[in-house]
Design an enzyme around this catalytic site. Structure first.
Site, PDB file in Angstrom:
ATOM      1  N   ASP A 225    -121.602  43.023 -11.570  1.00 25.52           N
ATOM      2  CA  ASP A 225    -121.885  42.945 -10.147  1.00 25.52           C
ATOM      3  C   ASP A 225    -121.671  41.471  -8.965  1.00 25.52           C
ATOM      4  OD1 ASP A 225    -122.223  44.262  -7.908  1.00 25.52           O
ATOM      5  OD2 ASP A 225    -124.193  44.856  -7.408  1.00 25.52           O
TER       6      ASP A 225
HETATM    7  C1  BGC Z   1    -122.741  46.190  -5.353  1.00 28.45           C
HETATM    8  C2  BGC Z   1    -121.797  46.165  -5.862  1.00 28.45           C
HETATM    9  C3  BGC Z   1    -119.795  46.547  -4.866  1.00 28.45           C
HETATM   10  C4  BGC Z   1    -120.263  44.818  -4.690  1.00 28.45           C
HETATM   11  C5  BGC Z   1    -119.324  44.685  -4.440  1.00 28.45           C
HETATM   12  C6  BGC Z   1    -122.603  44.087  -4.685  1.00 28.45           C
HETATM   13  O1  BGC Z   1    -123.269  43.966  -3.558  1.00 28.45           O
HETATM   14  O2  BGC Z   1    -123.954  46.522  -5.421  1.00 28.45           O
HETATM   15  O3  BGC Z   1    -121.884  47.921  -5.882  1.00 28.45           O
HETATM   16  O4  BGC Z   1    -118.992  46.581  -5.464  1.00 28.45           O
HETATM   17  O5  BGC Z   1    -121.419  44.722  -4.163  1.00 28.45           O
HETATM   18  O6  BGC Z   1    -119.268  44.383  -2.737  1.00 28.45           O
END
Ligand code: BGC
Length: 881
Positions: A225
């Site tokens: 993530d």
């Molecule tokens: C979120 C993810 C997301 C990623 C990219 C993170 O803060 O938890 O679900 O895909 O950001 O935007």
């Protein structure tokens, strides 16, 4: 395996992002790397400023209903269609990986991100998550299954530790991931921010290497993530293929050095590169990016037959006009997807109450009340926020249909507050109309990625409005918009309640389709709607403010808890009304033990029954199959029943359909922590078929003979080539795993029992090994949060400086975004500053200073900043030959 690249540093540079949304080019002849974009219910492709919080602008795209809405369709074919449309948009916007679906279990109704997740039940999450993956990947675009694993609260999400007993972990929290990996083979998986039983998911050897790759035979690509990676070498060793976002020169340096020092096997890096190459190849098959592209045209403003004030034109340049899917122009392409969004929203809407007023007589006079009727709440906040191409609303659709209607705001849309004047105006149009429609729910500021809800209530203004309008006109229908359950003390007052959840960019049309009777509602709740917060297993003790979050309720999540303690919810799991009625009959259930033959995961349970549409309207019924072991058959914790399958059946009036469902052994399995294997416990189980978890229409017993399925997970992954890799069980192989001797809390749970000290003691016993060590606030580390820094003067001073720096840019944000930023910033680990380009060594220097080593820390921090540029220059920016 040799990754076939020139130098170690070249290879290392490939396994970290090149920028916020891109990886480096890694294959011969390719001029780009992989392009990523959120996800999960629409595309958020940013082409200017980049962020992972949904703040900066993104290209317009179709906003489909969010997962909490889509789940209520209980319709995998529909979800697959949505996935395919989303995949085509990604392809058209040159995105290779869509960051979704999110299949985390809804542990509690207050999780701020519940709107992005499907269900409290792993079967619903598995079936619909698989459908979404299949749809996306049918367009040649990779799904990125997230957030692996046990990411169930937003509070302190980047540092919290989900401490879960292995049965609950296997049977609830890992189950959707396992099934989706097996059934749909997502080309990528995203590791969650949190720790799991003491270890960050991005560096969790057991989770990534032993379970995901080993037991489940996963051959795809594992991506962190955004900002989740904490320890470079441990992550690569555990099997994290790509650290996002980039650039992260420190990551490249750390892993390169670790190989030189003999602490990391170079083959681990080769494996990551090979997994990335596989992802590249999978997303570049039969695409038009390699020469078949036609020259792009100049953008034409998109004409719309929709209300001009509510629609947005796309200012971005047109994508290439190749016509892979028979779509001849940009407008038709997105319009056809808006139609899918409308269909999906209508099929997902749940009719909670109806005294017969619905469908409305469309020649009646209608009073439409509530700002959400014109400024709909149709999606959530955070990384999934989409800039919709077309956006409709209920009032526009009512006017478009030519209904005799009047409108009043009723409340102010952002905060949900109302005034006596607004209430008065609402009452006055309600009194004069035959029928009143009040549109209410949860405003944006009530739920978002980044923080959890504090209470389950709706704004006072909405409640007051509903009560006053119901008193003024008993023929009042409430249409609810919001991503998660709300307390509804007023729920017996209206004549009908229609729940739309966050129904995407065409939710207005979908709601009117149902209100008018053009569509017969068929959605069912994929989560329980409790009467009040106190009725939930964790009540207001959720979210846990401790960093170590003990999942004391174990398997008693959602309906599993309400059933066990005998609480009557406002609306049970699986509930949803229709304009017609259905008769269930003729249940036959049989179990064939002999089909479990070691290598063949053959069906073992067959359930057949008939459903007849006994009403006057055509409609679809979601029939649900539950299994209830007789007392004593399955060791505690053992919720009274669990969903094992469902099927949605469309029926004309008078029509009967004979349904036959065959289920494999997974329906009956339970994890046995002692033997570290799945088991089927012999005994009598009741097979239940119902219209909801509390409306069981048919029951039949089956007798299950003794059978142990050792190493069963590997057999679930039989289609994959790596299924025979070593299966090493246990959360921590160095710890002896004891029998889960359950306290009575787990054999006979009572209302509220999981909030007591006794539950904590019982949990420790159930957990069966030492709990992960609580992380002390000091000495500070790169995982310390901004909030932690508050315990020392340097931290407080720094915090004030950061606050002042952020004050100016945050003026541009709306209130909800500011709130989200504040909450997220205080719970953010210092290492997350790397996502804004701060070098890790500078952060490490600062951490030394926080720990009192002012001079050496300062020198290190300054050195880090000075050397940053130099390092950047050393990283290859061109394609690796
Ligand atoms: C979120 C993810 C997301 C990623 C990219 C993170 O803060 O938890 O679900 O895909 O950001 O935007």
């Amino acid at each position: 395996m040799d990754a076939d690249l020139s130098s170690l540093e070249d290879k290392a540079s490939l396994i970290v992002g090149a920028s916020h949304w891109k990886s480096r080019a890694l294959s011969e002849g390719a001029d780009t790397g992989l392009v990523f974009s959120d996800g999960p219910h629409g595309l958020r492709k940013q082409e200017g400023k980049e962020d992972h919080l949904g703040i900066a602008e993104s290209r317009s795209a179709t906003c489909f209903p969010t997962a909490s809405a889509l789940a209520c369709s209980f319709d995998p074919a529909l979800v697959e269609r949505v996935g395919a449309a989303l995949g085509k948009e990604a392809k058209k916007q040159h995105v290779h990986v869509v960051l979704g679906p999110g299949v985390n279990i809804k542990r509690h109704p207050l999780c701020g991100r519940n709107f992005e997740y499907y269900s409290e039940d792993p079967v619903v999450s598995s079936v619909l998550g698989s459908a979404m993956v299949r749809g996306l990947q049918s367009a040649g675009v990779a799904a990125c299954l997230k957030h692996f694993a046990a990411n169930n609260q937003e509070h302190a999400r980047m540092v919290s530790d989900s401490v879960i007993d292995e049965r609950a972990l296997r049977e609830l929290y890992l189950a959707p991931f396992e099934r989706i990996v097996h059934d749909a083979n997502p080309w990528s998986v995203m590791t969650a921010y949190n720790r799991l039983n003491g270890v960050y998911c991005s560096e969790h050897l057991w989770l990534l290497r032993d379970v995901l790759r080993g037991e489940w035979g996963y051959d795809g690509t594992i991506i962190s993530d955004w900002g989740a990676m904490s320890a470079s070498v441990d992550s690569v060793r555990a099997g994290l293929d790509l650290c996002m976002p980039g650039p992260r020169p420190d990551h490249i340096e750390s892993i390169t050095r670790a190989v030189w020092r003999g602490e990391l096997d170079e083959a681990s890096i080769d494996q990551c590169v090979n997994h990335l190459r596989l992802l590249y190849n999978r997303t570049h098959q039969n695409t038009h990016e390699d020469g078949t592209r036609r020259p792009s045209r100049t953008h034409q403003a998109v004409a719309m037959d929709q209300s001009p004030q509510e629609s947005r034109a796309d200012n971005n340049s047109l994508a290439d006009d190749y016509n892979e899917w028979g779509i001849t122009d940009e407008e038709n392409f997105y319009r056809s997807h808006a139609d899918i969004a409308r269909l999906a929203a209508a099929q997902s809407a749940v009719l909670l109450e109806n005294n017969g007023i619905l469908p409305i007589n469309t020649s009646n006079t209608i009073a439409v009340i509530g700002s959400f009727a014109r400024m709909p709440r149709y999606q959530g906040s955070g990384s999934s926020r989409i800039n919709p191409k077309f956006l409709d609303n209920i009032w526009y659709r009512i006017e478009q249909r030519g209904f005799k209607a009047t409108y009043a705001d009723g409340y102010e849309p952002l905060m949900g507050e109302t005034t006596e004047d607004q209430l008065h105006a609402a009452e006055s149009i309600a009194e004069r109309a035959d029928v009143t429609i009040v549109v209410a729910g949860l405003p944006d500021r009530y739920e978002s990625e980044g923080f959890d809800r504090k209470r389950m209530i709706m704004p006072h203004g909405h409640v007051l409005l509903i009560e006053r309008v119901c008193a003024a006109n008993p023929n009042t229908i409430v249409v609810l918009q919001g991503g998660a359950p709300m307390e509804m003390p007023w729920r017996k007052k209206p004549a009908a309640i229609l729940l739309m959840y966050l129904s995407g960019c065409q939710g207005g049309g979908a709601a009117v389709d149902i209100l008018s009777g053009d569509v017969n509602p068929s959605g069912k709740l994929a989560e329980t709607w409790p009467e009040r917060l106190e009725d939930t297993a964790l009540g207001s003790t959720y979210p846990d403010m401790n960093r170590e979050v003990h999942y004391r309720e174990s398997l008693y999540v959602g309906y599993r808890y309400y059933d066990a303690v005998g609480i009557e919810p406002a609306y049970p799991f699986g509930h949803g009304l229709s304009y017609t009625s259905f008769l269930y009959a003729g249940l036959e259930a049989s179990y064939m033990a002999e089909t479990i033959d070691g290598e063949n995961p053959s069906p073992t349970l067959t359930v057949s029954f008939d459903i007849t549409n006994t009403g006057a309207a055509a409609g679809s019924e979601v029939a649900q199959i539950y299994i209830a072991p007789k007392p004593g058959v399955v060791p505690a914790p053992c919720p009274p029943q669990k969903l094992v399958s469902f099927t949605k059946i469309p029926l004309n009036p008078g029509e009967t359909h004979s349904t036959r469902v065959t289920l494999d052994w997974v329906a009956l399995r339970h994890w046995d922590s002692q033997s570290q294997s799945w088991k089927i416990y012999p005994g009598v189980y009741e097979v239940r078929v119902g219209a909801s978890s509390r409306d069981i229409r048919l029951r039949s017993n089956i007798q299950v003979g003794a059978s142990t399925c050792d190493n069963a997970s590997a057999r679930l992954a039989i289609n994959t080539t790596t299924a025979k890799m070593n299966v090493v069980g246990g959360l921590d192989n160095t710890e002896a795993v004891s029998t889960c001797a359950a306290d009575e809390i787990y054999t006979l749970p009572a209302n509220g029992c999981f909030r007591t000290q006794k539950a904590e003691r019982a949990f420790i016993e159930l957990y069966g090994r030492p709990l992960p060590e609580p992380k002390p606030i000091t000495p500070f580390t790169i995982d310390s949060t901004v909030r932690d820094m508050g315990v020392c003067w340097l931290g407080r001073r720094t915090f004030r400086i950061i606050d002042r720096i952020l004050a100016e840019p945050s003026k541009k944000l709306d209130r909800i975004q500011r709130e989200m930023m504040r909450e997220m910033a205080s719970n953010m680990p210092l290492r997350a500053l790397t996502t804004s380009g701060v070098p890790l060594s500078a952060i490490e220097g600062f951490v030394s200073m926080l720990n009192g080593h002012y001079l050496t820390g300062l020198i290190r921090a300054l050195r880090g900043l000075v050397h940053q540029r130099e390092r950047h220059e050393r990283i290859p920016t061109e394609r690796v030959p």
